[in-house]
Design a protein around this motif. Structure first.
Motif, PDB file in Angstrom:
ATOM      1  N   VAL A  10      -0.458   2.204  -4.369  1.00 58.78           N
ATOM      2  CA  VAL A  10      -0.458   1.158  -3.308  1.00 58.78           C
ATOM      3  C   VAL A  10      -0.252  -0.143  -3.907  1.00 58.78           C
ATOM      4  CG1 VAL A  10      -1.705  -0.108  -1.746  1.00 58.78           C
ATOM      5  CG2 VAL A  10      -1.749   2.521  -1.657  1.00 58.78           C
ATOM      6  N   ARG A  11      -1.112  -0.586  -5.097  1.00 57.69           N
ATOM      7  CA  ARG A  11      -0.797  -1.660  -5.991  1.00 57.69           C
ATOM      8  C   ARG A  11       0.880  -1.977  -6.332  1.00 57.69           C
ATOM      9  NH1 ARG A  11      -4.672  -4.483  -7.149  1.00 57.69           N
ATOM     10  NH2 ARG A  11      -6.176  -2.645  -7.267  1.00 57.69           N
ATOM     11  N   VAL A  27      -7.761  -1.551   1.682  1.00 58.78           N
ATOM     12  CA  VAL A  27      -6.406  -1.127   2.297  1.00 58.78           C
ATOM     13  C   VAL A  27      -6.547   0.427   1.855  1.00 58.78           C
ATOM     14  CG1 VAL A  27      -4.038  -0.889   1.919  1.00 58.78           C
ATOM     15  CG2 VAL A  27      -5.122  -2.942   2.370  1.00 58.78           C
ATOM     16  N   CYS A  28      -6.843   0.660   0.470  1.00 59.00           N
ATOM     17  CA  CYS A  28      -6.608   2.061  -0.135  1.00 59.00           C
ATOM     18  C   CYS A  28      -7.813   3.012   0.710  1.00 59.00           C
ATOM     19  CB  CYS A  28      -6.878   1.993  -1.644  1.00 59.00           C
ATOM     20  SG  CYS A  28      -5.616   1.543  -2.450  1.00 59.00           S
ATOM     21  N   GLY A  29      -8.830   2.483   1.288  1.00 61.67           N
ATOM     22  CA  GLY A  29      -9.731   3.055   1.802  1.00 61.67           C
ATOM     23  C   GLY A  29      -9.334   3.993   3.255  1.00 61.67           C
ATOM     24  N   PHE A  52       0.859   3.714   9.673  1.00 64.50           N
ATOM     25  CA  PHE A  52       2.143   3.286   9.102  1.00 64.50           C
ATOM     26  C   PHE A  52       2.441   3.883   7.753  1.00 64.50           C
ATOM     27  CE2 PHE A  52      -0.408  -0.132   7.401  1.00 64.50           C
ATOM     28  CZ  PHE A  52      -0.092  -0.536   6.213  1.00 64.50           C
ATOM     29  N   TYR A  53       3.615   3.641   7.191  1.00 67.33           N
ATOM     30  CA  TYR A  53       4.121   4.472   6.001  1.00 67.33           C
ATOM     31  C   TYR A  53       4.377   3.310   4.868  1.00 67.33           C
ATOM     32  CZ  TYR A  53       3.362   8.214   9.301  1.00 67.33           C
ATOM     33  OH  TYR A  53       2.808   9.347  10.179  1.00 67.33           O
ATOM     34  N   LEU A  54       4.293   3.790   3.794  1.00 67.22           N
ATOM     35  CA  LEU A  54       4.833   3.092   2.627  1.00 67.22           C
ATOM     36  C   LEU A  54       5.552   4.159   1.936  1.00 67.22           C
ATOM     37  CD1 LEU A  54       1.474   1.660   0.795  1.00 67.22           C
ATOM     38  CD2 LEU A  54       3.065   0.205   2.287  1.00 67.22           C
ATOM     39  N   ALA A 108       0.475   7.384   3.809  1.00 66.19           N
ATOM     40  CA  ALA A 108       0.080   7.074   5.272  1.00 66.19           C
ATOM     41  C   ALA A 108      -1.061   6.015   5.401  1.00 66.19           C
ATOM     42  CB  ALA A 108       0.041   8.254   6.026  1.00 66.19           C
ATOM     43  N   MET A 109      -0.923   5.045   6.193  1.00 68.29           N
ATOM     44  CA  MET A 109      -2.249   4.113   6.344  1.00 68.29           C
ATOM     45  C   MET A 109      -2.687   4.432   7.856  1.00 68.29           C
ATOM     46  SD  MET A 109      -2.576   2.376   3.712  1.00 68.29           S
ATOM     47  CE  MET A 109      -1.849   1.574   2.099  1.00 68.29           C
TER      48      MET A 109
END
Length: 155
Positions: A10-11, A27-29, A52-54, A108-109
């Motif tokens: 993520v970072r 966010v990572c949670g 949403f997706y990174l 996926a978030m």
């Protein structure tokens, strides 16, 4: 995958570049690894916008369905981009389809999780808005260009 590995991913993603360490942990949670095969839909217009997706690998077609023409692609996004902005705006429904054009690997978030964290910490919410508004503007511009292409001035 270990949470440290997920935090690193993520970072390192362009969308979250420079994100404060404390915000990154929050966010990572809400994050998990996902994959989609070519032809599989990430989401469909009208469905609940609950994530949403990174994008980490692969390309995704963003499409709108038009009468008489079927699906019209208005943008293709790829590695290091984000897919899905409707999770931020009530009524939290997708306004287009997103289809994997090839194998897609993404983070996926969970939107409900992240919205709750943004509501509890308005600084995090502001940080998310600063990152998503440019994406929203870019998607609107891409849609505008597609409309000009489809319905341009007759010769």
């Amino acid at each position: 995958m270990e949470i440290e590995g997920l935090e690193r991913i993520v970072r390192e993603h362009r969308f979250f570049a420079g994100l404060d360490d404390a915000f990154c942990k929050l966010v990572c949670g809400c994050a998990k690894n996902v994959r989609f095969e070519a032809g599989q839909y990430l989401f469909h217009e009208g469905e609940p916008a609950d994530r949403f997706y990174l994008l980490r690998h692969g390309r995704v077609a963003l499409e709108v369905t038009t009468p008489g023409r079927g699906a019209v692609r208005f943008q293709t996004v790829g590695e290091d981009e984000v897919v899905g902005v409707s999770w931020l705006i009530p009524p939290y429904r997708w306004t287009y389809d997103a289809k994997a054009l090839e194998l897609v690997r993404a983070i996926a978030m969970d939107a409900t999780c992240l919205r709750q964290k943004c509501e509890a910490d308005h600084d995090l919410g502001y940080e998310m808005m600063k990152r998503f508004v440019p994406v929203l503007v870019e998607r609107l511009h891409a849609t505008r260009l597609q409309i000009l292409d489809v319905y341009g001035t007759p010769t």
